[in-house]
Design an enzyme around this catalytic site. Structure first.
Site, PDB file in Angstrom:
ATOM      1  N   PRO A 171      42.714  49.685  45.870  1.00  0.00           N
ATOM      2  CA  PRO A 171      41.402  50.442  45.329  1.00  0.00           C
ATOM      3  C   PRO A 171      40.177  49.964  46.115  1.00  0.00           C
ATOM      4  O   PRO A 171      40.088  48.716  46.417  1.00  0.00           O
ATOM      5  CB  PRO A 171      41.463  50.121  43.797  1.00  0.00           C
ATOM      6  N   LEU A 183      37.989  45.327  48.837  1.00  0.00           N
ATOM      7  CA  LEU A 183      38.719  45.598  47.860  1.00  0.00           C
ATOM      8  C   LEU A 183      38.270  45.357  46.577  1.00  0.00           C
ATOM      9  O   LEU A 183      37.498  44.408  46.376  1.00  0.00           O
ATOM     10  CB  LEU A 183      39.815  44.430  48.235  1.00  0.00           C
ATOM     11  N   HIS A 184      38.555  46.271  45.512  1.00  0.00           N
ATOM     12  CA  HIS A 184      38.351  46.302  44.128  1.00  0.00           C
ATOM     13  C   HIS A 184      39.145  44.715  43.689  1.00  0.00           C
ATOM     14  O   HIS A 184      40.345  44.886  44.296  1.00  0.00           O
ATOM     15  CB  HIS A 184      38.774  47.243  43.401  1.00  0.00           C
ATOM     16  N   PRO A 185      38.233  44.023  42.844  1.00  0.00           N
ATOM     17  CA  PRO A 185      38.892  42.753  42.471  1.00  0.00           C
ATOM     18  C   PRO A 185      40.459  42.901  41.865  1.00  0.00           C
ATOM     19  O   PRO A 185      41.229  42.014  42.179  1.00  0.00           O
ATOM     20  CB  PRO A 185      38.069  42.470  41.602  1.00  0.00           C
TER      21      PRO A 185
END
Lengths: 286, 363, 286, 363
Positions: B163, B228-230
């Site tokens: 994501p 990147l989403h965490p």
């Protein structure tokens, strides 16, 4: 070359060194400022079959009562020695029938579509102290005079005549089109580059610009809005060219996004107005 | 233990799907759709048919002590099965204008379907309490061991979408700069329309076909490329550690990184080899209550290995202490049951790196 | 809709079912063969602001002494429901000054540049038993009649009018341009597809054609030579359109590479012949 | 033995450059140019300067018995140093026209400079009589061992251009279909103009900037894409065996395959590790007169390993029988001299695959 009468009261003649003090202040930054060389400056190895008998460029002015009023450069065939870039403004439609979505997008494709065309360039005129009517009359005399000059030496000129119109600029002289597109690919100052390299700077900077079609949607709103728009100060020029029969043909300049006007030379000069025999892709034969 | 999802996992998977605690979930939130997905997975694990590429495998991570499901992850045998699988590929073009003394490295995004047909890792979801244990390793690398064991049913390349940056309100800098202009809709709407990741062919018809010139994007969008989403940190970092390349491909929608690589060069696949095994004298495994049989990361210096039984139907993988050189792997009764092992059957093991490695093991 | 006199002796009127037996044999393979629907067939979700008051398409004929001689379809705005493709013929110059090499290359870029334009389509006429002079008179009456029709309902039509001219074909009806380009991307028989899907087949096949600029140099010699060339049998049509003021604007059709002629509607109809106020990228506003 | 070229190799290298027997030579045929290249290489091997990427290393393969030079190969530290390094990349685009029931996989060639800065293997030339021995292995893999040993002086990726199809008269189907149309000159002329491989930036200015649609090329040219000229078979096959990918990139001029991969995943680099060594009781090496100390392929079942001393200045590599597990590598006096080894110094070894492998060694 001696002067020739054009519109009533106006005479067209070649610019001489003595005219420079009058003319130079009229020119836009980046315009050519020197007298054309006597011999063709182009040539090189290009396939310029028609070049060779006469000058590749004339710097002409119209004067009335002995005073210059407007000037331009008449070029026989451009882009042969140094390819000149323009963007072609195209259109693509993206459709997803399953989603009932359809979007029309403008694209800008860098190319040299007008290579070999003849050109009226660096059109400039005296504005200070002249009424709009006087300016219009001078411009009309200038453009018609140049067209007459082409007609008189028809074989020396190409099938197409183009004129690049100045694009939109703000009060500081910055072009929103450049700010939205060119700036991201050349960090230098375009006005400084134009001053330094003259009109050729656009040929040089083209090597840095996107070579695949660019979607106009990625440009800032101001840059999109400036596509093919003429600068306020050149409204009179647009009008003159339009009435002379030149039209926008979906090409723009790479720096300020100003429109390129074009016309079939034969249609302008009222000359050999016969349809092409079979072939119509005129650029092929050049 | 890691094993194939079964129909009776439905309730527990529903709970996981709704929790969406840590990781990337591709589980449907509707019960019927989830049941269908389990059934589809069961067919993939057990069918005698030749692989068609349409198979989707769903794994669950189960705490052996409590029997609780603590994680899940999946595999799609071939990305974009029956259609193209689109990504953006990062490209850099150098252009020079000698006359101006200028030179330019232009970043462009290239719409491609290079990853069509590649095996796709889907979803990765684990109980948040286990994030710092070795459990994520079992979930992530066990799935790779399965691909290594059943290589003929998978592509020789794998990829995993991760994501990108988007906030809860649906603001996604990449979408706003690219997709929005060509779809004319906000990110949540487009996501709903397409079921999240893996845009279908007809969607890509709306996207620009030529390269996207990154310098023309707003700075925030440029900055978000490949970010990147965490929630994806944990699975993504393990895939990079396996040797996947996370710098080449981007997700079409949110600009998140799509990791990609060859199966043969994965760390787990390279290290995985048959190992002699023997019933051991006692249950060896220790671990905190939360982790069940999964050891905590900082617990001790034990070297662990990923053990799997190499099967498709009945696949199972565990983490066990690595045997001393020349010694067989010792199995407790519980291990034997979990692996469905019988004396004389092969097992495979792949050494895990220590979590705080003193030296590089795979020099 | 009743007939209106055009050139001396000719009357322009809408085609009716009774005319079909006469007209259908004139049509090229793949031309539309049915009467237009009373209601607009386009519409969809496209931003067709001007569509809606009247028919999107008229099938018109000219007759003299009660006998039809030529027909065409007049369309208000094309490509809105189903995007229609053309190639834009561009030019790029590749230069390596260090080698003193410079090559001018033609490029073909697929796009939908004329989306939203008005169109004269499927122009067909009675050839058998008619002298060239008779054919020319009928065609001229037809084209001028259509232009007059546009002038009478100017607001219903776009700024640009286009006509696609048939490209070069051999005795078997095969187009060398297709053979050199399209065939490599769609293995099916283009004539069969045209018969089956009508003129829309080109919209469908465009999904298979190259989306990045194609260098004409990669085409066979015959295909390159056919770019923007009109089929021998349509020489008369080219002549008629040219004299009516339509010109080739560097677009060609995707199947046989025939040229697309275009004109500013206002220039044709002699109507509101005023230059654009400021904006000149006409496609933007559609 | 494999070692750095020295000024006194000039005559022998001149002879090799003129023979051009088997392999790809990038040696200049002029004596002065060759001497310059040797000098440049010597600087690369010995200079204390930090690596700039401009270094070019030239290796020679020497028959230890006769002292004769029997092969040569090189490395350029960074492809396109100071300029772009152009290749074509194979790409495949799938387009579909549902209304026509048609679907199309279009092969395109994409002008790129992906490989700019990548370490480039240059030239590969060996005495034809040694083609079937292990000598080519020493020449090819020894060079890779050097890159592994001196990793900080090289890119983490390597590439090697390989000659495409062209006959002696200069007919090259790929050039005739592509380059010819944009250069307006025949292949030999263009090759002369550019010094063979590795087209410079300004040359690419003449080539089409957008993708080349392969279906538009003449069939002979389509068929020649990525095809190897027979002279390149031997070096190319060893690079593929090392794990390089030969399917992605093509040479701009002749359409030959450009192999490419990550240094860390090369077979020789992965297998290369420090090995204990000890002076041996006697000279172990046997071999036919033609091969000197280099064993014939079908000679016996001996397992061989590539041994190198890990140095830059004074680099040397040999093929030696692999020691039994747990045993040190035994070195003859001659080996010791060739490697410049002293007791206590490290050596590195990488096991070679048997030429007719009974099983895969690196499972």
């Amino acid at each position: 070359m001696e002067g020739s009468p054009v519109s009533p009261g106006f005479t067209l003649r070649a610019v001489t060194a003595a005219d420079l003090p009058t003319l130079l202040p009229w020119l836009r930054p980046g315009a050519a400022r020197t007298l054309p060389l006597a011999e063709p400056t182009t040539a090189a190895t290009a396939t310029t079959a028609t070049a060779g008998d006469g000058s590749a460029e004339h710097w002409l002015l119209v004067e009335t009562q002995g005073a210059p009023r407007a000037c331009l450069r008449l070029r026989r065939a451009i882009g042969l020695a140094l390819p000149r870039p323009w963007y072609h403004v195209g259109c693509v439609v993206h459709a997803a029938p399953a989603l009932q979505l359809q979007h029309r997008q403008h694209t800008l494709l860098l190319g040299h579509d007008h290579t070999g065309a003849s050109e009226l360039a660096d059109i400039a005129w005296q504005r200070t102290g002249r009424s709009l009517a006087e300016q219009a009359a001078a411009l009309q005399a200038l453009v018609q005079g140049a067209i007459a000059r082409i007609a008189a030496q028809r074989h020396q000129y190409a099938a197409t005549l183009i004129v690049e119109l100045p694009g939109r600029r703000d009060a500081q002289g910055h072009a929103p089109f450049w700010h939205g597109l060119g700036r991201h690919f050349y960090a230098g100052d375009p006005e400084a580059a134009a001053e330094r390299f003259g009109p050729d700077w656009r040929c040089h900077v083209a090597a840095l610009l996107p070579r695949q079609p660019v979607y106009a949607a990625f440009l800032s709103d101001a840059a999109q809005a400036a596509i093919a728009q003429v600068d306020d100060g050149s409204r009179l020029l647009l009008d003159t060219l339009w009435h002379a029969g030149l039209r926008y043909g979906h090409h723009i300049t790479v720096d300020d996004g100003g429109p390129v006007f074009e016309a079939e030379v034969d249609a302008l000069v009222g000359g050999a107005a016969a349809p092409p025999t079979m072939g119509v892709e005129g650029r092929k034969s050049l | 233990m890691l094993r194939a999802a079964r129909p009776d996992d439905l309730d527990a998977l529903m709970a996981l799907a709704q929790a969406r605690a840590i990781g990337i979930s591709s589980l449907p939130a509707e019960r019927a759709a989830l049941a269908e997905q389990i059934a589809q997975s069961q067919a993939a694990f057990t069918s005698d048919d030749d692989a068609s590429g349409e198979e989707r495998y769903l794994f669950v991570l189960q705490d052996r002590r409590s029997g609780r499901l603590v994680g899940t992850a999946g595999i799609a045998a071939a990305a974009g099965f029956n259609d193209r699988f689109y990504s953006y590929r990062n490209e850099f073009i150098v252009q020079a204008a000698p006359a101006l003394g200028a030179r330019n490295r232009i970043h462009t995004l290239h719409l491609c379907h290079d990853l069509t047909g590649v095996t796709l890792l889907t979803g990765f979801h684990i109980d948040a309490a286990l994030a710092d244990t070795l459990a994520p390793q079992l979930l992530s690398r066990g799935r790779l061991a399965f691909i290594g064991a059943q290589a003929e049913r998978f592509s020789d390349r794998i990829a995993a979408e991760n994501p990108g940056l988007a906030d809860d309100s649906g603001r996604c800098p990449f979408w706003d700069a690219v997709g929005q202009r060509f779809f004319g809709m906000a990110y949540p709407e487009a996501e709903r329309l397409t079921g999240g990741f893996s845009p279908k062919g007809w969607i890509a018809e709306l996207m620009p076909q030529g390269p996207i010139y990154v310098p023309l994007l707003p700075e925030e969008a440029q900055w978000s490329l490949g970010q990147l989403h965490p929630v994806g940190d944990l699975p993504f970092s393990m895939l990079l550690d396996e040797g996947l390349d996370g710098d080449t491909y981007l997700n079409l929608f949110d600009g998140g990184p799509t990791a990609e690589g060859r199966v043969a060069t994965l760390k787990t696949v390279r290290r995985r080899r048959t190992t002699p095994a023997a019933p051991g004298p006692e249950i060896l495994h220790i671990g905190p209550p939360t982790g069940g049989d999964v050891p905590q990361a900082d617990e001790d210096d034990t070297a662990w290995c990923l053990v799997d039984n190499g099967r498709r139907d009945g696949f199972a993988a565990l983490l066990l202490p690595a045997p001393e050189p020349g010694m067989p792997l010792l199995l407790s009764d519980d291990d034997i049951a979990a692996l469905g092992w019988q004396d004389g059957q092969p097992l495979w093991a792949a050494l895990l790196d220590p979590l705080h490695p003193p030296v590089e093991v795979d020099a």
